[in-house]
Write an enzyme that holds these catalytic residues in place. Structure first.
Site, short mmCIF file in Angstrom:
data_model
loop_
_atom_site.label_atom_id
_atom_site.label_comp_id
_atom_site.label_asym_id
_atom_site.label_seq_id
_atom_site.Cartn_x
_atom_site.Cartn_y
_atom_site.Cartn_z
N GLU A 152 0.83 -1.18 0.11
CA GLU A 152 0.16 0.04 -0.13
C GLU A 152 0.88 1.30 0.11
OE1 GLU A 152 -2.91 -0.90 -0.81
OE2 GLU A 152 -4.34 0.83 0.05
N THR A 205 -5.23 8.01 -5.13
CA THR A 205 -5.18 8.08 -3.53
C THR A 205 -4.07 9.12 -3.14
OG1 THR A 205 -5.91 5.80 -3.30
CG2 THR A 205 -4.92 6.89 -1.41
N1 HSE Z 1 -7.85 5.68 4.21
C1 HSE Z 1 -7.34 5.83 2.72
C2 HSE Z 1 -7.56 7.26 2.38
C3 HSE Z 1 -7.86 4.59 1.96
O1 HSE Z 1 -8.60 7.63 2.50
O2 HSE Z 1 -6.64 7.88 1.74
C4 HSE Z 1 -7.82 4.81 0.49
O3 HSE Z 1 -6.56 3.94 0.15
#
Ligand code: HSE
Length: 330
Positions: A152, A205
């Protein structure tokens, strides 16, 4: 110092790399909805579909190769040093002392990349579950979480766990703490349905994290932690209305909603059709609604997709209950 709760597993006694099914395995891992509106970086759940698939084969030549990636429009690296699946698997092999083995990976993307549905997490978890199963490592799947978080981090610059943990463990998951890592699986009502719509616009993201405010007001923090506690209480109490009214986000959604076409209009339509809550899935652009039944969930995806078509934006719709199983061998 407190131990990492998630790492409290025995060192596996690994079988030789004979592997089931003649040294090859085909694994599915599910998409996930992270944040669940009010729980930025700390809450997530897995769905039944979509999900990604990995086919992994043991080979005679030590090292990892990637022979095929489908469904990515050529966007993902075939170089094993740059692909999140192979990099996570390599970290796992190092940790269990099995860098001597040879592996070939096929990755089949069955969901859009950059969708807010935990696309990279599903691939990474499928790869890690495949190698763990191939090697006969029977330790708890939770042991794979730190390796999945590395994937990630590579995919979006931050190693959050609210996609990878539910993809790996299944169900509804709370990341109670990151340091030390402490992950709690939460109960949920059986009849909680989820309607998901992915509007086909690009929201990476990495960028969706950069626009979030770094400092928050105490009054907003009070609202937020009240809602998180309300949501978790609702899950334990099987109270879908409490779950619904707790899913409000005053910290992240006001900023990120700007990246999603007609976000507030889509919320209004979903709520009018009987959703108990509506919000951004992960970092978007996917949105999701909780409903009390399957029909309402289908009506919501259909209506929102029709609205997006009117805006000349393509979309995918998914309806699912919460997936308690996590990854599985196909
Ligand atoms: N918690 C993360 C965000 C999830 O909102 O950026 C997305 O990968």
């Amino acid at each position: 110092m407190e131990d990492n709760k998630i790492l409290e597993v025995n060192k596996p006694s690994l079988a030789p790399p004979s592997g089931g099914g003649g040294g090859s395995i085909h694994v599915f891992a599910p998409a996930t909805v992270a944040n669940v509106v009010c729980g930025f970086d700390v809450l997530g759940f897995a769905v039944n579909a979509p999900g990604d698939e990995v086919i992994m084969r043991l080979t005679n030549k030590p090292g990892i190769t990637i022979s095929k990636i489908t469904g990515d429009d050529g966007r993902l690296p075939m170089d094993p040093a740059k692909n999140t699946v192979s990099v996570s698997v390599q970290h796992y092999l190092q940790s269990v002392g099995r860098t001597d083995i040879g592996l070939d990976i096929e990755l089949h993307k069955k969901m859009p990349i950059g969708s807010g549905l935990g696309s990279s997490s599903a691939s990474t978890v499928a790869g890690l579950f495949a190698i763990k199963t191939l090697l006969g490592d029977d330790s708890d799947a939770a042991k794979l979480l730190p390796f999945a978080m590395k994937g990630e981090e590579m995919a979006c610059g931050h190693g959050h766990a609210d996609n990878v943990a539910p993809a790996l463990l299944g169900g509804f998951v709370l990341i109670r703490s990151y340091e030390p890592l402490d992950v709690v699986r939460l109960p949920h009502p059986e009849n909680l349905w989820c309607a998901i719509v992915f509007p086909d616009v690009d929201v990476p993201t990495r960028e969706a994290r950069q626009i979030i405010r770094k400092n928050i007001q105490m009054k907003d923090a009070v609202t937020q932690w009240g809602n998180i506690a309300g949501l978790v209480s609702g899950l334990f109490m099987n109270d879908i209305d409490l779950i619904g009214r707790s899913m409000k986000d005053v910290l992240v959604e006001p900023v990120r909603s700007m990246l999603i076409p007609d976000f507030y209009k889509m919320r209004e339509m979903a709520m009018e059709l009987g959703a108990v809550s509506f919000g951004i899935s992960g970092s978007g652009p996917s949105v999701f609604a909780f409903t009390k039944d399957e029909d309402t969930a289908h009506r919501i995806t259909q209506k929102l997709q029709k609205h997006l078509t009117g805006l000349k934006i393509g979309s995918n719709g998914y309806v699912s209950t919460i997936n308690d199983a996590g990854p599985r061998v196909l």
